[in-house]
Design an enzyme around this catalytic site. Sequence first.
Site, PDB file in Angstrom:
ATOM      1  N   TRP A   1       1.119  -1.581  -0.156  1.00 28.64           N
ATOM      2  CA  TRP A   1      -0.090   0.301   0.144  1.00 28.64           C
ATOM      3  C   TRP A   1       1.155   0.786   0.495  1.00 28.64           C
ATOM      4  O   TRP A   1       0.253   3.037  -0.752  1.00 28.64           O
ATOM      5  CB  TRP A   1      -1.431   0.051   1.103  1.00 28.64           C
ATOM      6  N   HIS A   2       1.947   1.179   0.778  1.00 32.78           N
ATOM      7  CA  HIS A   2       2.986   2.287   0.589  1.00 32.78           C
ATOM      8  C   HIS A   2       3.572   3.005  -0.641  1.00 32.78           C
ATOM      9  O   HIS A   2       4.088   4.191  -0.686  1.00 32.78           O
ATOM     10  CB  HIS A   2       3.909   2.183   1.703  1.00 32.78           C
ATOM     11  N   GLY A   3       4.007   1.945  -1.461  1.00 24.68           N
ATOM     12  CA  GLY A   3       4.264   1.954  -2.436  1.00 24.68           C
ATOM     13  C   GLY A   3       4.790   0.925  -3.390  1.00 24.68           C
ATOM     14  O   GLY A   3       4.678  -0.058  -2.952  1.00 24.68           O
TER      15      GLY A   3
END
Lengths: 469, 317
Positions: free
Chosen positions: A322-324
């Site tokens: 989700w973060h990257g």
Amino acid sequence: MLFNSLEFFIFFPVVVSIYFLLPVRNRILFLLIASYFFYASWKVEYLLLIILSTLIDFWVGRKIYISKEKHQKRLWLALSLIANLSILIGFKYFNFFSESVAEILTFLGLSYTTPLFNFLLPIGISFYTFQSMSYSIDIYNNKITPEKRLSVFALYVSYFPQLVAGPIERAKQLIPQLKGNHQFDYERVVSGLKQMLWGFFKKLVIADNLGVFVNTIYDSPDSYGGVILLFGTYCFAFQIYCDFSGYSDIAIGASRVLGIQLMENFKLPYLSKSIPEFWQRWHISLSTWFRDYVYIPLGGNRVSRFQLLINILIVFLVSGLWHGANWTFIVWGGLHGIFYLLFRQFKSMSKKLPKFINIFITFQITSICWVFFRANNIVEGIEILQTIFNNPFSIMGLENVIRPGSLGNFLIIMSLFIGFVMIDPFMDQLIKGKRIVSNIQNHIIFGSIMTGIFLFGFFYEVSFIYFQF
Amino acid sequence: MKRFLLQGLKFIGIFMIIYLLTFSSLFLLKKKNVPLIHRVSNTLLFWGGDTYKRFKEFDVTQKYDVLILGSSHSYNSFDTRILKKKNIRAYNLGTSGQSLENSLILARNYFHEGLTKNIVLDIYPGAFMSSGLESTCDLIVNVPSNSTALDLAWSFPDIRSINMLVLRLFYKFSNAQEPTYKDTRYREGGFIAMRDSAETNIEYDNFLQKYNPSSEAINSLYQIISHCEQIKTNLILVAHPAPIELKNEHYLAFINDAENLAVKMELDFLDYSFNHNLNSTDHFYDVQHLNEAGAQIFTEKIIADLQSKELILKTTE
């Protein structure tokens, strides 16, 4: 529009003034227009994505609610999830997946031309798609009823203080507040402004000044010895904390000025005594989102021990992704998952240790994980850790961090940083109203914070790290 | 609301006292005779140095053949001593990182009708992209005119501009006659001589800057053109020499833009970016600035070109 931009310093007071002057019935439409303007100031085309996501979930929400059969509800929910995840995957992960497939096929000796999309990642896409999806899921789970007014739902998805980097709100909490009749309340407005000021201090004075050292060191980590890399990693740990919690403070404070209370997103995470506790204190709105919409649907605690282990790892890996769109984030998430499980396993042992030892150990572990979060690739992350552990006393590259003539500047930034670490718990209590001081003391404290921003702030309109997610 | 406003005023009053006390402390505390206030931020610039000298020596009552505006490239490239030798009255008002917005304010505040026949505006890709922070801060502290300093601060609405104005006031009220910071590389007429030569192992690819012109910068250039028309002064655009290794699509895009603009606005544009025989190490002191030897060759060349175009008269040494 960045919070730390001149545009926002004009935008916000104008929006607040008009908001309180308008009759209650017009406020939702006004806030919606303001929020769309706020977002469109980045790239007007991407407004279409938010509007698309809004329309789909507004419509699907009603369909889920009126459907009689479970399988029909499920089909409508699937439509909402597919639509939102398609937007998210299409814009954020397509190139990553495509490149990863190409790498695997190349490794297997097969030729493959990588199709790539060349467009900018829409800011805040991971935040608003998650918020929008949770609405459909909550209707499906009979936790809420669908909103009747499109303008209210559109504002729920696009509410400007939390649009681009959270906190990720739930419809149950936010929608009733958006419809509320909020009057100008002195105590509440001042409390919101104080939280905003503290957020700006964290971002402009601490995060962005530390960011200079972090960038210098992490841009060419092979030029530095263990001490410097460790210093750079600790600096990054506080840079990302001050950057993101600073953003959250500004968002929560700005919203409180308008009379709308957003959820708490950080609770002094570096004072956590274990990794599970860290995740109850760090990015709380995301952790609870994953708990409610991924972990519990996977079975939660009511599964076999092995399945539980797998579920926890899945949650952390997805959280990393989700973060990257990079393997470094997946490794970061995976490491947190492993340490989470280890802390659960050795819970009784850690309870016997003094509190400060547990805090120290937890901070070291989170710092190790941050190496992968900040490194440009996994190999680089491993090399950084190798240098830290193999050459722990090497100060190679020190002259690049403290350049000739910049010792004074370095010492001032470090003094500010140490000062921040010491007053952060006090400020946290003050901001949250858990500690009361007199009016004049308040003026002195926040006057000093504003002086800090004026004299030591880093005004290069540096974007917030979490905007990229 | 009344309470909010009253408490707000009280807060601003207390903040200003704390701000001024902190500022004063950092101003009074000195290290090597330089106030500590200069250490607190990399944007608080020294009072003194080349900008201070350049503007202190600039005489607006004189008549000039050429006045030069631009960034550090300009004060490193146009050797005013050579121009003087050839009886060309010239002065170099280039300052570090000078943006086109800054050049516009300087032109408006200093250049009046009859002051000079020609204004040379030195440009390069960075000039079309710079925000001008470095130069604005430098100029606010060091220009002699208070109104120009205020004008500059107004043009760059940023807390750092306010800090600079406060710093300027502190120097004014502390009765400091001469700044403690001197720049030994400063020669005369605004020129700064760099004696070093660039290293031979520079990896020029590391300095690749994507050309992304800002509308504010281009707009300022149009306003400079308009000001020059108003004061009936000829404006010449000059792109200084760059090391040949910097020749890339981005630099060429800039040259193309500058050429188009010059044609559109009927301006003289002398492009030396890669039209030169200068050596990247012997005639440059770093990755992009000319050293004294390079400046000498370049100045001779531009004088000849300006004379051949009859923009300045041929004179005897």
